[in-house]
Design an enzyme around this catalytic site. Structure first.
Site: not given
Ligand SMILES: NC(=O)c1ccc[n+]([C@@H]2O[C@H](COP(=O)([O-])OP(=O)(O)OC[C@H]3O[C@@H](n4cnc5c(N)ncnc54)[C@H](O)[C@@H]3O)[C@@H](O)[C@H]2O)c1
Length: 316
Positions: A11, A32, A74-75, A141, A145, A170, A200, A212
């Site tokens: 993305f 990959n 990244a994962q 995660y 980072k 985000n 929601i 966010r």
């Protein structure tokens, strides 16, 4: 400039590749296709289908001799990192170390690293949160980072490799998928376009859901372009510095879709409400004054404009 973009089929990475190609750079993608898509690949870029952990990565560096590596591979799923921390650390930490070793060996001058302001600060008590706020990762995660940021610091000190860490808020926009950090944008859009009613999640003290800082990928691309020439040895938030609740986000998406004749039914005014999920951070909003000062970067997309661009993409 010769630039390797890892994760250039994903993305954010694919949008960054498009930005670099438009600016006249020579771009090489390493991906990959773990989550990346062939349709995202810019035809003017050279593609290596390869894992960033692979031994053969050094051959790519030997052939291409990049000036800059923009590391996006990244994962990137927080729940997946909790379910399988081994895999998360392998891809995110060992993959980054492999890149850094190759960079040093083959004369790469700079690494741009896509980190996460949305996850590294944890439940911050200072909003908007600046880069000096202590890291408090609440997931494997976020730990990977933060760890990669520390490796960058080491490689800069020990080998003189330059870096800029971009801690994204985000990120949403064209080509986004539902499972990313700002996946809720894609989830709401897909649900509403197929005339389904989204849920929601809310906290007892935050009936409008969590908040966010939603940053459009088009602004993130510009931040990467600016970082090619600035922000040496710095960690910089890339954000809008605007706190948006899930309900506000939902209404903005609904309004944008209704302008195009979708989700007109009154039932969409009242989405389902569900309880907060374990691990969700209540508030996240990042200060972006350092990006303004060091990268001469300011976001150009407010939520309405960014959502409109994203809706166009989803409808196509
Ligand atoms: N989406 C967000 O809101 C957000 C926020 C903060 C940081 N980030 C970071 O930005 C980067 C890009 O995220 P995205 O949302 O575009 O995710 P994405 O999953 O769309 O892109 C990741 C890309 O990396 C590739 N990849 C994964 N593992 C790989 C491996 N071992 N070797 C080679 N390629 C591999 C995938 O195939 C994919 O093309 C990630 O590093 C992510 O942590 C994203």
């Amino acid at each position: 400039m010769k630039i390797i973009v890892t994760g250039g089929a994903g993305f954010i990475g694919s949008n960054v590749v498009d930005g670099f190609v438009s600016a006249g750079h020579d771009v090489v993608i390493v991906d990959n296709f773990f989550t990346g898509k062939l349709e995202n690949i810019n035809k003017k870029a050279k593609l290596y289908i390869m894992d960033v952990r692979a031994e053969e990565l050094k051959k790519v560096f030997e052939i291409e001799r990049p000036d800059v590596v923009d590391h996006h591979a990244a994962q990137m799923s927080v729940p997946a990192s909790v379910a399988n921390p081994h895999f998360d650390a392998e891809v995110n930490v060992l993959g980054a170390v492999n890149i850094l070793q190759c960079a040093v060996k083959y004369g790469t001058k700079k690494i741009i690293f896509s980190s996460t302001g949305g996850a590294i600060y944890g439940e911050a008590s200072v909003i908007p949160t600046t880069e000096t706020y202590p890291g408090n990762p609440l997931s494997p995660y976020a730990i990977t980072k933060q760890t990669t940021e520390s490796y960058l610091h080491f490689y800069a000190a020990h080998y003189g490799l330059q870096y800029t860490v971009l801690r994204y808020a985000n990120v949403y926009g064209p080509r986004q998928v539902p499972h990313a950090e700002a996946g809720v944008v894609a989830i709401f859009m897909e649900k509403l376009i197929s005339e389904g009613l989204p849920t929601i999640y809310h906290f007892d003290d935050k009936p409008d859901g969590m908040t966010r800082d939603y940053c459009c990928v088009k602004d993130v691309v510009r931040a990467n372009t600016h970082a090619l020439m600035a922000g040496e040895q710095q960690i910089i938030n890339i954000s809008t510095c605007v706190e948006t609740s899930t309900v506000q986000l939902y209404r903005t998406i609904l309004e944008s879709l209704r302008e195009r004749g979708i989700a007109k039914d009154a039932k969409f005014d009242n989405p389902h409400k569900g309880p907060a999920r374990a691990g969700d951070i209540r508030r996240s909003c990042l200060d972006n004054s350092k990006a303004a000062k060091l990268l001469n970067w300011h976001p150009e997309y407010d939520l309405k404009k960014g959502i409109a661009a994203t809706v166009e993409h989803f409808l196509r």
